[in-house]
Design a protein around this motif. Structure first.
Motif, PDB file in Angstrom:
ATOM      1  N   SER A   1      -6.382   9.130  -0.139  1.00  0.00           N
ATOM      2  CA  SER A   1      -6.097   7.707   0.035  1.00  0.00           C
ATOM      3  C   SER A   1      -5.914   7.427   1.519  1.00  0.00           C
ATOM      4  O   SER A   1      -5.114   8.050   2.193  1.00  0.00           O
ATOM      5  CB  SER A   1      -4.873   7.293  -0.770  1.00  0.00           C
TER       6      SER A   1
ATOM      7  N   GLN B   1       0.825  -1.212   0.000  1.00  0.00           N
ATOM      8  CA  GLN B   1       0.000   0.000   0.000  1.00  0.00           C
ATOM      9  C   GLN B   1       0.857   1.260   0.000  1.00  0.00           C
ATOM     10  O   GLN B   1       0.330   2.373   0.003  1.00  0.00           O
ATOM     11  CB  GLN B   1      -0.897  -0.003   1.227  1.00  0.00           C
TER      12      GLN B   1
ATOM     13  N   GLY C   1      -7.592  11.493   4.383  1.00  0.00           N
ATOM     14  CA  GLY C   1      -6.629  11.070   3.374  1.00  0.00           C
ATOM     15  C   GLY C   1      -6.094  12.240   2.593  1.00  0.00           C
ATOM     16  O   GLY C   1      -5.543  12.095   1.494  1.00  0.00           O
TER      17      GLY C   1
ATOM     18  N   ARG D   1       0.443   4.349  -2.334  1.00  0.00           N
ATOM     19  CA  ARG D   1      -0.776   5.163  -2.302  1.00  0.00           C
ATOM     20  C   ARG D   1      -0.748   6.266  -1.263  1.00  0.00           C
ATOM     21  O   ARG D   1      -1.606   7.152  -1.269  1.00  0.00           O
ATOM     22  CB  ARG D   1      -1.982   4.261  -2.009  1.00  0.00           C
TER      23      ARG D   1
ATOM     24  N   GLN E   1      -1.259   9.895  -2.119  1.00  0.00           N
ATOM     25  CA  GLN E   1      -2.320  10.253  -3.063  1.00  0.00           C
ATOM     26  C   GLN E   1      -3.489  10.915  -2.355  1.00  0.00           C
ATOM     27  O   GLN E   1      -3.747  10.634  -1.184  1.00  0.00           O
ATOM     28  CB  GLN E   1      -2.817   9.004  -3.801  1.00  0.00           C
TER      29      GLN E   1
END
Ligand code: ADP
Length: 520
Positions: A469, A460, A483, A463, A466
């Motif tokens: 995310s 993971q 996120g 990510r 991002q």
């Protein structure tokens, strides 16, 4: 004598005709014509001079009978007399005089020069000069024949230029197709691939050269369709109908490496003069990013509504409780509830700030307000705030004795620190030490934040930075978060000319986030 002349004339004309139709280079055709012209009147030497449409100067296209050094003199003369529509006559005359002078200065005994214009319609595209020894009587018959040789040469030049233009145009079109940001593919009437551009090759993972000659269906392999039919089914159903529109097929396609992407292909039939389909031009668009954006929008709405709702309902609940006039709350309780309300209001403010920052980034209106800063001071202020929020975690801050000033945006860098510290707390639910360590390197300062939390699984890791995310783990579902924190932190650090990265700790649980910033 006359018969002899006619026979020779015929031979020369045949030779020139053969040269014209033999797909020779322009240079070779002109040389053959020049040689025929010179030989026909028993001349000694000759040159063909052509006007170059790009630099508007005459150049020697080919020559015959001169030593090499003489050509440099001709070229020098022509360079001095560039082409000029207004003074065409004068320039041609000057060139004629100059050419004759140069020819006479050789030791070939050349005395006479005969100019033959090369005409394309009305305009002069060049000249043939034929040089003679002694006094030669040019009879009108011979001259008109020589002029017909010159006309052949003019046709050859014109064809060669047309051909060059055609090739250039074809290359230009090829380059446009090749450079197009959209995928482009051309199929022949048997649905075999004849053109496959670079964008399409990147999209589908197929090497462009390897697709040429393959059947459409070998390369375009749909996993599922969003539209009713694919190309083959449409063709079986009579596509394209006369003057019917394009066919658009959309769906999930298997790339060469079996990865699946979202694509839309628009097929346009190309019909020949009898209305039969000769080719199909296909425009291919990758919808994967578009789909991801759509997904992101959905996540955005759900994350934001959840994240906004939670503090608002907490504030409302506590305020409502305090407001009840029948209850007589002791001052400690009142104090505690008001603190909760204040904390939640702060969280709302942070959240809204983050959202505003993210939209500024997207709109390109993100600007830093720079000043000289002491990083240890910012860190001290931020840790003070967080220490009051947790009793399971201990902050340990280490900086070298002298730490240089940095240039930065105080509010934004504080936002980055808040983010890293709050993540360190959020993602080490068992509590533990949070070590903050400043270092001075060559031209950079670095700051690392090390926790002893749950770490970030390798699959993971890509990510993490991002937008929206959040890693899929039980803790992310339990803790609040949008996120956006690390996405913004990365944007802020990079806008300062720095970098941010992370590593899972080597011999103990947890993660270390580090960023570096250039010194002031
Ligand atoms: P948020 O914390 O609001 O979810 P962030 O952008 O700050 O958003 O972080 C993105 C995700 O990265 C988090 O949801 C979490 O899964 C993971 N993450 C961030 N920091 C850490 C950390 N120190 N340890 C483990 N996971 C982390």
């Amino acid at each position: 004598m006359l018969v002899d002349y006619r026979v020779r004339q015929r031979e020369y004309l045949l030779a020139i005709g053969r040269a014209l139709s033999a797909e020779l280079s322009l240079h070779d055709v002109l040389r053959i014509i020049l040689q025929a012209t010179v030989d026909f009147i028993s001349g000694r030497a000759g040159i063909v001079v052509l006007a170059d449409p790009t630099d508007r100067t005459f150049h020697v296209a080919t020559g015959y009978g001169f030593p090499r050094s003489v050509y440099t003199q001709f070229e020098g003369l022509l360079r001095r007399l560039p082409y000029d529509d207004e003074a065409e006559r004068e320039i041609i005359q000057e060139i004629g005089v100059g050419v004759k002078r140069i020819a006479q200065s050789t030791n070939l005994g050349l005395t006479q020069v005969l100019p033959l214009p090369l005409l394309s319609g009305e305009s002069l595209i060049g000249l043939i000069y034929v040089f003679q020894v002694g006094r030669y009587q040019f009879n009108p018959d011979a001259i008109s024949l020589l002029q017909s040789f010159a006309d052949q040469a003019a046709i050859a030049v014109k064809n060669a230029r047309l051909y060059e233009r055609l090739i250039a145009e074809r290359n230009r079109l090829g380059a446009i197709l090749e450079q197009s940001a959209d995928g482009v593919m051309i199929l022949d009437s048997h649905l075999r691939i004849t053109v496959f551009n670079r964008a399409l090759s990147v999209m589908t993972g197929w090497d462009a050269a390897a697709t040429i000659g393959l059947a459409h269906d070998d390369v375009i392999r749909w996993k599922s369709l969003k539209t009713e039919m694919d190309l083959r089914v449409a063709l079986a159903n009579g596509w394209p109908l006369p003057n019917a529109a394009h066919l658009t097929v959309e769906g999930e396609l298997r790339r060469r490496d079996e990865k699946v992407i979202s694509l839309s292909i628009t097929y346009a039939p190309m019909l020949d003069s009898r209305g039969r389909m000769s080719d199909i031009i296909a425009n291919v668009r990758n919808l994967t990013r578009y789909r991801e954006e759509q997904e992101l929008q959905k996540t955005f709405v759900s994350v934001i509504s959840h994240e906004l709702k939670t503090p608002v309902s907490i504030i409302k609940g506590y305020a409502g409780t305090l407001k009840r006039y029948d209850a007589n709350w002791p001052p400690e309780i009142q104090q505690e509830y008001l603190e909760v309300i204040e904390d939640e209001a702060d969280r709302l403010t942070d959240l809204i700030d983050n959202l505003l920052e993210a939209s500024r980034l997207q709109a390109g209106t993100f600007k830093l307000e720079m000043s000289e800063l002491l990083l240890p001071g910012l860190v001290a202020a931020a840790t003070r705030k967080f220490t009051t929020q947790t009793d399971k975690h201990q902050f340990q801050v280490r900086f070298p004795e002298t730490f240089p000033l940095i240039k930065g945006d105080e509010r934004r860098l504080t936002q980055v620190l808040n983010n890293l510290f709050s993540n360190a707390i959020k993602y080490s639910p068992e509590g533990g030490l949070i070590e903050i360590h400043g270092e001075v390197n060559d031209r950079y300062v670095t700051l690392s934040v090390r926790d002893s939390g749950i770490g970030i699984p390798e699959h993971q890791q890509h990510r993490i930075f991002q937008k929206f995310s959040r890693l899929d783990n039980a803790l992310s579902r339990k803790t609040e978060g949008t996120g956006l924190g690390l996405f913004l932190s990365k944007a802020i650090i990079e806008a300062h000319g720095g970098q941010i990265w992370f590593e899972n700790n080597a011999n103990s649980p947890g993660t270390t986030f580090t960023f570096c910033l250039p010194m002031a």
